[in-house]
Scaffold this motif. Structure first.
Motif, PDB file in Angstrom:
ATOM      1  N   PRO A 248       0.799  -1.234   0.000  1.00 28.82           N
ATOM      2  CA  PRO A 248       0.000   0.000   0.000  1.00 28.82           C
ATOM      3  C   PRO A 248       0.828   1.280   0.000  1.00 28.82           C
ATOM      4  CG  PRO A 248      -0.960  -1.592   1.493  1.00 28.82           C
ATOM      5  CD  PRO A 248       0.352  -2.177   1.021  1.00 28.82           C
ATOM      6  N   GLY A 249       1.910   1.338   0.727  1.00 25.39           N
ATOM      7  CA  GLY A 249       2.725   2.545   0.779  1.00 25.39           C
ATOM      8  C   GLY A 249       3.535   2.792  -0.478  1.00 25.39           C
ATOM      9  N   MET A 250       3.515   1.865  -1.411  1.00 25.34           N
ATOM     10  CA  MET A 250       4.346   1.990  -2.615  1.00 25.34           C
ATOM     11  C   MET A 250       3.512   2.062  -3.889  1.00 25.34           C
ATOM     12  SD  MET A 250       7.434  -0.559  -1.675  1.00 25.34           S
ATOM     13  CE  MET A 250       8.545  -0.159  -0.360  1.00 25.34           C
ATOM     14  N   ARG A 251       2.221   2.310  -3.742  1.00 23.83           N
ATOM     15  CA  ARG A 251       1.347   2.329  -4.917  1.00 23.83           C
ATOM     16  C   ARG A 251       1.562   3.553  -5.799  1.00 23.83           C
ATOM     17  NH1 ARG A 251      -3.203  -0.497  -1.742  1.00 23.83           N
ATOM     18  NH2 ARG A 251      -2.764  -2.649  -2.325  1.00 23.83           N
ATOM     19  N   ASP A 252       2.237   4.577  -5.273  1.00 21.10           N
ATOM     20  CA  ASP A 252       2.555   5.736  -6.108  1.00 21.10           C
ATOM     21  C   ASP A 252       3.468   5.332  -7.263  1.00 21.10           C
ATOM     22  OD1 ASP A 252       1.036   7.376  -4.541  1.00 21.10           O
ATOM     23  OD2 ASP A 252       2.730   8.295  -3.497  1.00 21.10           O
ATOM     24  N   GLY A 253       4.223   4.263  -7.080  1.00 19.88           N
ATOM     25  CA  GLY A 253       5.142   3.782  -8.112  1.00 19.88           C
ATOM     26  C   GLY A 253       4.553   2.710  -8.999  1.00 19.88           C
ATOM     27  N   LEU A 254       3.226   2.591  -9.021  1.00 17.26           N
ATOM     28  CA  LEU A 254       2.562   1.540  -9.797  1.00 17.26           C
ATOM     29  C   LEU A 254       2.908   1.618 -11.282  1.00 17.26           C
ATOM     30  CD1 LEU A 254       0.372  -0.631  -8.901  1.00 17.26           C
ATOM     31  CD2 LEU A 254      -1.207   0.809 -10.143  1.00 17.26           C
ATOM     32  N   GLU A 255       2.850   2.802 -11.849  1.00 18.49           N
ATOM     33  CA  GLU A 255       3.147   2.939 -13.277  1.00 18.49           C
ATOM     34  C   GLU A 255       4.603   2.593 -13.569  1.00 18.49           C
ATOM     35  OE1 GLU A 255       2.638   5.941 -17.050  1.00 18.49           O
ATOM     36  OE2 GLU A 255       1.604   6.401 -15.180  1.00 18.49           O
ATOM     37  N   GLN A 256       5.517   2.957 -12.684  1.00 13.05           N
ATOM     38  CA  GLN A 256       6.929   2.616 -12.877  1.00 13.05           C
ATOM     39  C   GLN A 256       7.115   1.097 -12.836  1.00 13.05           C
ATOM     40  OE1 GLN A 256       5.843   4.987 -10.792  1.00 13.05           O
ATOM     41  NE2 GLN A 256       6.756   6.847 -11.589  1.00 13.05           N
ATOM     42  N   GLN A 257       6.378   0.426 -11.944  1.00 15.74           N
ATOM     43  CA  GLN A 257       6.452  -1.038 -11.894  1.00 15.74           C
ATOM     44  C   GLN A 257       5.950  -1.636 -13.209  1.00 15.74           C
ATOM     45  OE1 GLN A 257       7.725  -3.292  -9.638  1.00 15.74           O
ATOM     46  NE2 GLN A 257       8.599  -1.424  -8.791  1.00 15.74           N
ATOM     47  N   ALA A 258       4.842  -1.109 -13.710  1.00 15.62           N
ATOM     48  CA  ALA A 258       4.303  -1.607 -14.978  1.00 15.62           C
ATOM     49  C   ALA A 258       5.315  -1.404 -16.104  1.00 15.62           C
ATOM     50  CB  ALA A 258       2.988  -0.911 -15.307  1.00 15.62           C
ATOM     51  N   GLN A 259       5.944  -0.237 -16.168  1.00 15.37           N
ATOM     52  CA  GLN A 259       6.929   0.035 -17.215  1.00 15.37           C
ATOM     53  C   GLN A 259       8.155  -0.867 -17.065  1.00 15.37           C
ATOM     54  OE1 GLN A 259       6.319   1.869 -19.900  1.00 15.37           O
ATOM     55  NE2 GLN A 259       4.293   2.219 -19.028  1.00 15.37           N
ATOM     56  N   ARG A 260       8.577  -1.116 -15.840  1.00 13.58           N
ATOM     57  CA  ARG A 260       9.706  -2.015 -15.596  1.00 13.58           C
ATOM     58  C   ARG A 260       9.363  -3.424 -16.095  1.00 13.58           C
ATOM     59  NH1 ARG A 260      10.818  -5.919 -12.045  1.00 13.58           N
ATOM     60  NH2 ARG A 260       9.057  -5.502 -10.676  1.00 13.58           N
ATOM     61  N   LEU A 261       8.171  -3.886 -15.775  1.00 13.40           N
ATOM     62  CA  LEU A 261       7.769  -5.232 -16.168  1.00 13.40           C
ATOM     63  C   LEU A 261       7.637  -5.371 -17.683  1.00 13.40           C
ATOM     64  CD1 LEU A 261       5.233  -5.796 -13.293  1.00 13.40           C
ATOM     65  CD2 LEU A 261       7.372  -7.056 -13.643  1.00 13.40           C
ATOM     66  N   LEU A 262       7.180  -4.318 -18.340  1.00 17.19           N
ATOM     67  CA  LEU A 262       7.031  -4.363 -19.794  1.00 17.19           C
ATOM     68  C   LEU A 262       8.365  -4.531 -20.517  1.00 17.19           C
ATOM     69  CD1 LEU A 262       4.258  -1.694 -20.341  1.00 17.19           C
ATOM     70  CD2 LEU A 262       4.122  -4.132 -20.939  1.00 17.19           C
ATOM     71  N   LYS A 263       9.462  -4.243 -19.850  1.00 17.44           N
ATOM     72  CA  LYS A 263      10.783  -4.417 -20.470  1.00 17.44           C
ATOM     73  C   LYS A 263      11.207  -5.879 -20.513  1.00 17.44           C
ATOM     74  CE  LYS A 263      12.250   0.211 -19.321  1.00 17.44           C
ATOM     75  NZ  LYS A 263      12.972   1.046 -18.400  1.00 17.44           N
ATOM     76  N   SER A 264      10.537  -6.734 -19.757  1.00 15.82           N
ATOM     77  CA  SER A 264      10.872  -8.159 -19.777  1.00 15.82           C
ATOM     78  C   SER A 264      10.375  -8.775 -21.078  1.00 15.82           C
ATOM     79  CB  SER A 264      10.208  -8.869 -18.592  1.00 15.82           C
ATOM     80  OG  SER A 264      10.367 -10.258 -18.728  1.00 15.82           O
ATOM     81  N   PRO A 265      11.194  -9.568 -21.750  1.00 16.05           N
ATOM     82  CA  PRO A 265      10.772 -10.153 -23.028  1.00 16.05           C
ATOM     83  C   PRO A 265       9.609 -11.134 -22.903  1.00 16.05           C
ATOM     84  CG  PRO A 265      12.918 -10.999 -22.362  1.00 16.05           C
ATOM     85  CD  PRO A 265      12.557  -9.928 -21.390  1.00 16.05           C
ATOM     86  N   CYS A 266       9.323 -11.616 -21.707  1.00 12.29           N
ATOM     87  CA  CYS A 266       8.227 -12.578 -21.571  1.00 12.29           C
ATOM     88  C   CYS A 266       6.887 -11.902 -21.301  1.00 12.29           C
ATOM     89  CB  CYS A 266       8.534 -13.603 -20.486  1.00 12.29           C
ATOM     90  SG  CYS A 266       8.509 -12.967 -18.812  1.00 12.29           S
TER      91      CYS A 266
END
Length: 171
Positions: free
Chosen positions: A94-112
């Motif tokens: 919960p305290g880290m949800r401000d970084g949700l979009e950054q997490q999504a962008q990080r994950l999108l860099k994975s080839p899988c």
């Protein structure tokens, strides 16, 4: 699955573009292109009983207004060595949800990673992955997900079969 770069990515709905009012011909064009994104302009014009110039102008207007956000190839994951598909629900602390979009962008860099969805309910994200085998899936979950302090938990569901539907363009 590798994704081809989109030369003109559309902003998300509500960010910089106003969808225009769609008429019956626009809806027909959308249905045709959702079935076959490579359909020629001449074929779209013939199917909609419009002139090729009209068809072209309407398709361009649908792209320019953000209604059509891109044209993509649907790739058979098994044919490219990634036969195991999974949907992984991810909860962010919960305290880290401000970084949700950054997490999504990080994950999108994975080839899988095929898609990342921001969702309501118990999960914050749902990730669609295509991997070669169960070991690769395990490694992705342990390293790319649970190995990050922002991730509170995951739930992995292996896809046993997949069907693709069509969006009804008329409300």
């Amino acid at each position: 699955m590798a994704k081809a770069p989109n030369p003109r990515p559309a902003p998300p709905p509500g960010k910089g573009r106003r969808p225009r009012a769609l008429d019956a011909i626009d809806h027909q064009i959308l249905r045709l292109l959702m079935r076959n994104g490579r359909m020629s302009n001449a074929a779209v014009a013939a199917a909609t009983a419009t002139a090729e110039s009209t068809s072209h102008a309407r398709i361009q207007a649908l792209v320019d207004s953000g209604v059509i956000r891109g044209f993509h190839a649907e790739v058979d994951a098994a044919a490219i060595g990634r036969p195991l598909l999974a949907l992984i629900s991810v909860r962010i602390h919960p305290g880290m949800r401000d970084g949700l979009e950054q997490q999504a962008q990080r994950l999108l860099k994975s080839p899988c990673v095929v898609h990342v969805f921001f969702t309501s309910g118990q999960s914050d994200l749902v990730i669609w992955v295509a991997v070669p085998d169960s070991q690769a899936l395990r490694d992705f979950v342990l390293t790319d997900l649970n190995g990050h302090k922002e991730i509170a938990g995951t739930e992995t569901n292996v896809v046993l079969q997949h069907w693709r539907g069509e969006v009804d363009t008329v409300s």
